[in-house]
Write an enzyme that holds these catalytic residues in place. Sequence first.
Site, short mmCIF file in Angstrom:
data_model
loop_
_atom_site.label_atom_id
_atom_site.label_comp_id
_atom_site.label_asym_id
_atom_site.label_seq_id
_atom_site.Cartn_x
_atom_site.Cartn_y
_atom_site.Cartn_z
N SER A 145 0.83 -1.21 0.00
CA SER A 145 0.00 0.00 0.00
C SER A 145 0.87 1.26 0.00
O SER A 145 1.67 1.46 -0.90
CB SER A 145 -0.97 -0.04 1.18
OG SER A 145 -1.96 0.94 1.06
N ASP A 245 -10.00 -3.64 -5.43
CA ASP A 245 -9.23 -2.64 -4.70
C ASP A 245 -9.38 -1.31 -5.43
O ASP A 245 -9.26 -1.28 -6.67
CB ASP A 245 -7.76 -3.07 -4.66
CG ASP A 245 -6.87 -2.20 -3.78
OD1 ASP A 245 -7.24 -1.04 -3.50
OD2 ASP A 245 -5.78 -2.67 -3.39
N HIS A 275 -8.12 -4.74 -0.87
CA HIS A 275 -6.88 -4.11 -0.43
C HIS A 275 -6.46 -4.72 0.91
O HIS A 275 -7.29 -5.01 1.77
CB HIS A 275 -7.11 -2.61 -0.27
CG HIS A 275 -5.87 -1.83 -0.06
ND1 HIS A 275 -4.99 -1.53 -1.07
CD2 HIS A 275 -5.33 -1.29 1.07
CE1 HIS A 275 -3.98 -0.83 -0.59
NE2 HIS A 275 -4.15 -0.68 0.70
#
Length: 303
Positions: A145, A245, A275
């Site tokens: 991320s 995501d 995610h």
Amino acid sequence: MFLHPDAQFYIDTLPTLSAAEQVNFGKDPAAPGVVASHSALDTEITGVPVRVYTPVSVAVEAALPCLIYFHGGGWAGGTLDMIDATVRSLVTGLPIIAISVDYRLAPAHPFPAAIDDAFAVVSAVLEGTSGLEIDTSRVAIGGDSAGGNLAAVTAQQLREHAVASAIVPALAHQVLIFPVTDVSTTDTPSYLQFGADCYLTKEAMEHYIEQYADGHDRTDPRLSPLLAPDLSGLPPTTIVYGECDVLAHQIRAYGQALLEAGNSVTVTEFMGQIHAFINLAGISSDARAARRFIRAELEAALC
């Protein structure tokens, strides 16, 4: 849109989970040897707090390869403890030192503090000044991320630094796990399709970006590596992400751009996944599969 049953279970259960239970979701119950594989030591490299994982069953007679990892959390959250199980799982059973970086967080420390910390640690390792027995020709970086964003940006910065100085060794590999590659817009098909009900929301991402960018030009490649004018000469790359995501569109775009620039790229999408799914190995078979895949990629690149 069809979410994987594991992902749907997590989304449905999340409101009832304590912080400790969320951390436990990251532990793979089928891999008890993960913790025993490496010892951990909290220390500092160039003044940046890090956790160093050293293989316990390897006689350190020569320098070892290394993975430097940056956790996620929207540049404003995340801890070394929260990512501990994931980092361990990526190097378990391998003669690889892992370094998990506790970079400074927004909003107290907005851009470019995190990038400065990331670059400082990686540079020290590559220059052989980290104080660790590391083979500087076999160093990989990675992150998930926001941490994937830091890894991608750092790889680009190192390429520029190497061209200018001709001193720093090249990275052997980079692992980008559902990375943020473009903060300049949240107007993409994946933000539209997955921005409300798939764990990471469009609203949350906009908040994270606002805190971190702190008024800086969001098209700056140090914020949005996808927008760099030249993506050639970057290390071999493994990209892993989930289909559902909000970042999926920009992640695919980064993989395609790296490939078109002449880099070696492997992109793997997990259907129906959300995610941060890789941090759910306690409940997700896909998380466990993703970890095994990345571990194999690192073994091939470094060992």
